[in-house]
Design an enzyme around this catalytic site. Structure first.
Site, PDB file in Angstrom:
ATOM      1  N   THR A 109      31.833  12.700  28.723  1.00  0.00           N
ATOM      2  CA  THR A 109      30.432  12.911  28.353  1.00  0.00           C
ATOM      3  C   THR A 109      30.258  14.073  27.383  1.00  0.00           C
ATOM      4  O   THR A 109      30.883  15.115  27.544  1.00  0.00           O
ATOM      5  CB  THR A 109      29.586  13.161  29.619  1.00  0.00           C
ATOM      6  OG1 THR A 109      29.736  12.059  30.492  1.00  0.00           O
ATOM      7  CG2 THR A 109      28.121  13.354  29.260  1.00  0.00           C
ATOM      8  N   ASP A 140      23.517   7.269  34.370  1.00  0.00           N
ATOM      9  CA  ASP A 140      22.373   8.157  34.135  1.00  0.00           C
ATOM     10  C   ASP A 140      22.083   8.360  32.656  1.00  0.00           C
ATOM     11  O   ASP A 140      20.935   8.601  32.266  1.00  0.00           O
ATOM     12  CB  ASP A 140      22.632   9.509  34.785  1.00  0.00           C
ATOM     13  CG  ASP A 140      23.907  10.164  34.265  1.00  0.00           C
ATOM     14  OD1 ASP A 140      24.981   9.534  34.362  1.00  0.00           O
ATOM     15  OD2 ASP A 140      23.827  11.293  33.740  1.00  0.00           O
ATOM     16  N   GLY A 163      27.165   9.823  37.829  1.00  0.00           N
ATOM     17  CA  GLY A 163      25.945   9.219  37.311  1.00  0.00           C
ATOM     18  C   GLY A 163      25.010   8.677  38.373  1.00  0.00           C
ATOM     19  O   GLY A 163      23.794   8.871  38.309  1.00  0.00           O
TER      20      GLY A 163
END
Lengths: 259, 259
Positions: A109, A140, A163
């Site tokens: 991420t 998410d 997430g």
């Protein structure tokens, strides 16, 4: 590297890269996101086009690819986005005695928050999600309020971590609620991460900036790579409590030596 | 009718039904959702299976269909979900002098909130979204905190209306924040709908129940069909201020006469 977002993402159960990304403008609460996109080198750029060129907020999978095509974004062959390292992890997780959750270190991420001299805030997040996830799993990052949120009235945040836990507590919006009620970015981040840990057992990390330019990088995971630029100073770290500071000039010089 | 959720949904730009659905359990904040699913007669049932049978919260498009297949849910030919009325609206919106926004009366969304005798709350929402939307457009309904949220500590809500506006303010979570701070369901709903209207110009409607069983059905749109069952009484209405009450027995009798 930081700039080739799609490349190096974790792989889904079928061994493919499938990415989510979101971007949000704190001035008008406008946002754009894509979910489950393959063959897109820079999903965050596509998310931005969703924000700027459509009346929608989120395009997914096949429809997102049709939109990319219409915007003239070339498809990148999926295998170009796969690194040796991500394939190794994927294979390891397929072994019968593996514990994929051990390897959910969320290496993929990339999140950013920013504030300009007029107090406008923004956030952006891009990820390959969880390694060995089901095909079509959306986390998410594509979900406004969970993977990110930006509002000039309070600030902006971008999240990473597990997430599904982040979604259960709508983590990004939660952090900004805490700031609306007077908490500092650090206190808001810690309070929300503690809540997520005790309520649903999930770990994560967040970067936060408030509308006065105060910022925090906080995490309940063992590590999270973070960096901040403010007043020509670069601050960065990985482990809890770690914080290095250098001037931007110095950092840029040593960075270019690295190439 | 109320029970065949997928059938009668509005159509996307290509004239297909593409649906989003979410379900959430207020006890543990667990949730399941699907986005952009075609050929699924009951997307809310698929959302429930995502919650109960996977470690994920949201499956989209192709991956959601693979999951449906794996769960033994038969595909319904897309044309079986299309009604004459939805096709008429779609065609009308394609005419050069049409104003599709006029027809965004949100006729397709079905939402539910519930509380049991032990104070457990839940919500569920299912929709075809906006008429003539881009292929792959995902709205608030698949997005936890926007299309619905349920938490035993405060209550549950399900939302409908202009999806993109609902997402910008993360409407469902906002309503529950207001209730956490002591507002009644009606006050929380009105405050959040007013905020959405003034901040981003969007209209919507919500149903809310708090963890003491107090409930409200509120909307800033011209109309929203709603109904409540409490203590063997059925309450229902469509326009602002309208509220009819009948006993459940009476309602069930007249309902069966209708068939």
């Amino acid at each position: 590297s930081f700039w080739s977002l799609g490349c190096g993402s974790v792989l889904n159960e079928k061994g493919e890269v499938e990415m989510d990304a979101i971007i949000m403008d704190g001035k008008n609460l406008d946002s754009g996101a894509v979910s489950a996109v393959k063959c897109i080198a820079n999903p965050i750029k596509l998310a931005r086009l969703v924000m700027e060129k459509t009346k929608h907020m989120l395009l997914t999978d096949h429809g997102a690819h049709l939109f990319a095509q219409a915007m003239g974004i070339p498809a990148t062959p999926g295998e170009n986005l796969i690194t040796e390292r991500s394939r190794e992890r994927w294979k390891k997780n397929l072994e019968p005695d593996s514990n994929p959750e051990e390897f959910q270190k969320d290496l993929g991420t990339v999140g950013a928050v920013a504030i300009d001299s007029e107090g406008n805030v923004a956030c952006a997040t891009s990820t390959g999600g969880l390694s060995n996830k089901l095909i079509g799993r959306v986390g998410d990052t594509a979900c406004i309020g969970s993977g990110g949120y930006a509002d000039n009235r309070s600030g902006a945040t971008s999240t990473t971590g597990h997430g599904e836990s982040i979604m259960k507590v709508v983590l990004a919006r939660l952090i900004l609620y805490h700031m609306e009620q007077g908490m500092s970015p650090e206190m808001a981040a810690d309070t929300a991460l503690d809540y997520m840990k005790t309520r649903v057992g999930g770990l994560g990390g967040v970067i936060v900036v408030n509308n006065s330019g105060e910022w925090a990088a906080r995490f309940s995971t063992k590590q999270m790579s973070w960096a901040t630029v403010k007043d020509d100073q670069l601050h960065y770290g990985i482990y809890a409590g770690e914080r290095h500071t250098r001037s931007i000039d110095e950092a840029l010089t040593s960075e270019s030596e690295g190439f």
